[in-house]
Design a protein around this motif. Structure first.
Motif, PDB file in Angstrom:
ATOM      1  N   GLY A  42      -7.749 -10.636  -9.856  1.00 33.07           N
ATOM      2  CA  GLY A  42      -8.079 -11.919  -9.243  1.00 33.07           C
ATOM      3  C   GLY A  42      -7.752 -11.928  -7.758  1.00 33.07           C
ATOM      4  O   GLY A  42      -6.914 -11.168  -7.279  1.00 33.07           O
ATOM      5  N   HIS A  43      -8.447 -12.792  -7.013  1.00 33.31           N
ATOM      6  CA  HIS A  43      -8.272 -12.838  -5.563  1.00 33.31           C
ATOM      7  C   HIS A  43      -6.824 -13.072  -5.144  1.00 33.31           C
ATOM      8  O   HIS A  43      -6.345 -12.515  -4.154  1.00 33.31           O
ATOM      9  CB  HIS A  43      -9.136 -13.967  -4.964  1.00 33.31           C
ATOM     10  CG  HIS A  43     -10.574 -13.583  -4.792  1.00 33.31           C
ATOM     11  ND1 HIS A  43     -11.130 -12.463  -5.352  1.00 33.31           N
ATOM     12  CD2 HIS A  43     -11.576 -14.193  -4.107  1.00 33.31           C
ATOM     13  CE1 HIS A  43     -12.406 -12.387  -5.034  1.00 33.31           C
ATOM     14  NE2 HIS A  43     -12.715 -13.432  -4.275  1.00 33.31           N
ATOM     15  N   HIS A  44      -6.111 -13.907  -5.912  1.00 34.80           N
ATOM     16  CA  HIS A  44      -4.755 -14.264  -5.525  1.00 34.80           C
ATOM     17  C   HIS A  44      -3.777 -13.115  -5.696  1.00 34.80           C
ATOM     18  O   HIS A  44      -2.641 -13.187  -5.215  1.00 34.80           O
ATOM     19  CB  HIS A  44      -4.272 -15.475  -6.336  1.00 34.80           C
ATOM     20  CG  HIS A  44      -4.191 -15.227  -7.814  1.00 34.80           C
ATOM     21  ND1 HIS A  44      -5.300 -15.019  -8.598  1.00 34.80           N
ATOM     22  CD2 HIS A  44      -3.122 -15.148  -8.642  1.00 34.80           C
ATOM     23  CE1 HIS A  44      -4.925 -14.825  -9.844  1.00 34.80           C
ATOM     24  NE2 HIS A  44      -3.611 -14.891  -9.910  1.00 34.80           N
ATOM     25  N   GLN A  45      -4.209 -12.044  -6.365  1.00 29.52           N
ATOM     26  CA  GLN A  45      -3.324 -10.896  -6.579  1.00 29.52           C
ATOM     27  C   GLN A  45      -3.662  -9.706  -5.673  1.00 29.52           C
ATOM     28  O   GLN A  45      -3.018  -8.657  -5.781  1.00 29.52           O
ATOM     29  CB  GLN A  45      -3.388 -10.438  -8.042  1.00 29.52           C
ATOM     30  CG  GLN A  45      -2.859 -11.453  -9.043  1.00 29.52           C
ATOM     31  CD  GLN A  45      -1.354 -11.656  -8.941  1.00 29.52           C
ATOM     32  OE1 GLN A  45      -0.667 -10.966  -8.189  1.00 29.52           O
ATOM     33  NE2 GLN A  45      -0.833 -12.616  -9.679  1.00 29.52           N
ATOM     34  N   ILE A  46      -4.643  -9.836  -4.800  1.00 28.12           N
ATOM     35  CA  ILE A  46      -4.961  -8.732  -3.888  1.00 28.12           C
ATOM     36  C   ILE A  46      -3.819  -8.578  -2.886  1.00 28.12           C
ATOM     37  O   ILE A  46      -3.412  -9.562  -2.254  1.00 28.12           O
ATOM     38  CB  ILE A  46      -6.279  -8.999  -3.141  1.00 28.12           C
ATOM     39  CG1 ILE A  46      -7.446  -9.095  -4.118  1.00 28.12           C
ATOM     40  CG2 ILE A  46      -6.557  -7.882  -2.125  1.00 28.12           C
ATOM     41  CD1 ILE A  46      -8.756  -9.488  -3.473  1.00 28.12           C
ATOM     42  N   PRO A  47      -3.274  -7.377  -2.729  1.00 30.68           N
ATOM     43  CA  PRO A  47      -2.198  -7.196  -1.734  1.00 30.68           C
ATOM     44  C   PRO A  47      -2.682  -7.580  -0.343  1.00 30.68           C
ATOM     45  O   PRO A  47      -3.872  -7.462  -0.025  1.00 30.68           O
ATOM     46  CB  PRO A  47      -1.905  -5.687  -1.821  1.00 30.68           C
ATOM     47  CG  PRO A  47      -2.375  -5.284  -3.178  1.00 30.68           C
ATOM     48  CD  PRO A  47      -3.569  -6.137  -3.472  1.00 30.68           C
ATOM     49  N   ASP A  48      -1.742  -8.035   0.489  1.00 35.02           N
ATOM     50  CA  ASP A  48      -2.141  -8.444   1.835  1.00 35.02           C
ATOM     51  C   ASP A  48      -2.459  -7.221   2.698  1.00 35.02           C
ATOM     52  O   ASP A  48      -2.149  -6.079   2.341  1.00 35.02           O
ATOM     53  CB  ASP A  48      -1.066  -9.315   2.491  1.00 35.02           C
ATOM     54  CG  ASP A  48       0.288  -8.621   2.613  1.00 35.02           C
ATOM     55  OD1 ASP A  48       0.329  -7.424   2.978  1.00 35.02           O
ATOM     56  OD2 ASP A  48       1.312  -9.271   2.348  1.00 35.02           O
ATOM     57  N   ALA A  49      -3.098  -7.492   3.832  1.00 32.00           N
ATOM     58  CA  ALA A  49      -3.572  -6.410   4.700  1.00 32.00           C
ATOM     59  C   ALA A  49      -2.421  -5.534   5.187  1.00 32.00           C
ATOM     60  O   ALA A  49      -2.558  -4.310   5.271  1.00 32.00           O
ATOM     61  CB  ALA A  49      -4.330  -6.996   5.891  1.00 32.00           C
ATOM     62  N   GLU A  50      -1.287  -6.134   5.477  1.00 33.74           N
ATOM     63  CA  GLU A  50      -0.148  -5.358   5.969  1.00 33.74           C
ATOM     64  C   GLU A  50       0.322  -4.358   4.914  1.00 33.74           C
ATOM     65  O   GLU A  50       0.632  -3.197   5.224  1.00 33.74           O
ATOM     66  CB  GLU A  50       0.993  -6.296   6.358  1.00 33.74           C
ATOM     67  CG  GLU A  50       2.210  -5.563   6.916  1.00 33.74           C
ATOM     68  CD  GLU A  50       3.348  -6.499   7.281  1.00 33.74           C
ATOM     69  OE1 GLU A  50       4.419  -5.992   7.676  1.00 33.74           O
ATOM     70  OE2 GLU A  50       3.181  -7.729   7.183  1.00 33.74           O
ATOM     71  N   THR A  51       0.372  -4.797   3.665  1.00 36.42           N
ATOM     72  CA  THR A  51       0.785  -3.906   2.578  1.00 36.42           C
ATOM     73  C   THR A  51      -0.197  -2.753   2.419  1.00 36.42           C
ATOM     74  O   THR A  51       0.200  -1.585   2.293  1.00 36.42           O
ATOM     75  CB  THR A  51       0.885  -4.684   1.256  1.00 36.42           C
ATOM     76  OG1 THR A  51       1.931  -5.658   1.369  1.00 36.42           O
ATOM     77  CG2 THR A  51       1.190  -3.757   0.086  1.00 36.42           C
ATOM     78  N   LEU A  52      -1.474  -3.069   2.454  1.00 37.47           N
ATOM     79  CA  LEU A  52      -2.492  -2.025   2.317  1.00 37.47           C
ATOM     80  C   LEU A  52      -2.432  -1.034   3.470  1.00 37.47           C
ATOM     81  O   LEU A  52      -2.563   0.175   3.278  1.00 37.47           O
ATOM     82  CB  LEU A  52      -3.881  -2.658   2.214  1.00 37.47           C
ATOM     83  CG  LEU A  52      -4.140  -3.498   0.964  1.00 37.47           C
ATOM     84  CD1 LEU A  52      -5.501  -4.175   1.051  1.00 37.47           C
ATOM     85  CD2 LEU A  52      -4.043  -2.640  -0.303  1.00 37.47           C
TER      86      LEU A  52
END
Length: 260
Positions: A42-52
């Motif tokens: 789900g969208h709310h579980q996508i890691p944030d850009a910094e983590t990626l």
């Protein structure tokens, strides 16, 4: 005794699959595997850009992107494509219905998968439920380990498919039956042949008894990589010999099993 991380290396895995709802995916940095596949929940579980971005500095990162979902729809709302940090590679999938709206579930998969492959020609293609469409789209075929894997991969190779085959499997590095059932019993019980064989209302964890336990323990070897490190390595080597290129292990007992 092997440390957890050394055990994972010796087991022959090439990649780890992590679920962001279950753990901080940055823990992949402590796992001695070069590839990390991040599941979509789900969208709310996508890691944030910094983590990626942190992960891509040290690992090959593959983010599961459902082609029917808003944000990842190459024929509609594709806003998340522009958001993905540089270096992120994809695993293109139709998308699990549990994480899609009714409108998203109604969108045709084939044209979206083709369009997504044009955008990301190095993407893996998840085959679950769309095997023929995935094969037509080309690219690395991302399969779930099952009791038909040997037959399916042999057939692919015999038919002349020379692309990569990546195999996803829940992984439990122990031969303790109770530990195995607590880790993968519920997952295994959802496979259709297993569900048909199980008695109605049977427990699927370590409390399973009788016929249910017999079915689950046998099926665990069909749908998961289980056993000692040596057992898992032998299974991987056998499957590699028939044409599987990459093995992606999901740490079914928790990420700690893969981390030193």
């Amino acid at each position: 005794m092997l440390t957890a991380s050394r055990a994972v290396s010796k087991a022959g895995l090439d990649a780890v699959a992590l679920k962001p709802a279950e753990c901080d995916v940055r823990r992949a940095l402590d796992i001695p595997l070069d590839i990390v596949a991040i599941d979509y929940e789900g969208h709310h579980q996508i890691p944030d850009a910094e983590t990626l971005e942190t992960l891509t500095a040290e690992k090959e990162v593959r983010l599961t992107t459902p082609v029917r979902a808003d944000g990842f729809d190459p024929l509609g709302d594709d806003s998340l494509y522009e958001w993905l940090p540089d270096g992120i590679q994809q695993v293109l999938v139709a998308g699990h219905p549990a994480y899609l709206t009714d409108e998203e579930k109604g969108r045709p998969v084939a044209p979206r998968l083709g369009a997504a492959r044009e955008r990301a020609p190095d993407a893996w293609v998840g085959t679950e439920g769309i095997e023929r469409i995935a094969l037509a789209a080309g690219g690395t075929q991302y399969e779930l380990l099952s009791r038909s894997t040997r037959r399916d991969v042999r057939a692919l190779r015999a038919a002349g498919f020379d692309g990569e085959v990546a195999l996803y499997a829940p992984t439990v590095l122990t031969d303790d039956e109770d530990e195995i059932l607590d880790a993968v019993g519920a997952y295994i019980s959802r496979r259709r042949p297993v569900a048909r064989a199980l008695p109605d209302g049977a427990s699927t964890d370590s409390s399973a008894e009788g016929r249910a336990r017999e079915v689950l323990v046998k099926a665990a070897r069909d749908y998961a990589l289980i056993g000692s490190v040596a057992d898992v390595r032998r299974r991987i080597d056998e499957l590699r010999d028939i044409g599987v290129d990459l093995f992606v292990g999901y740490p079914a007992r928790g990420v700690d099993e893969f981390v030193q």
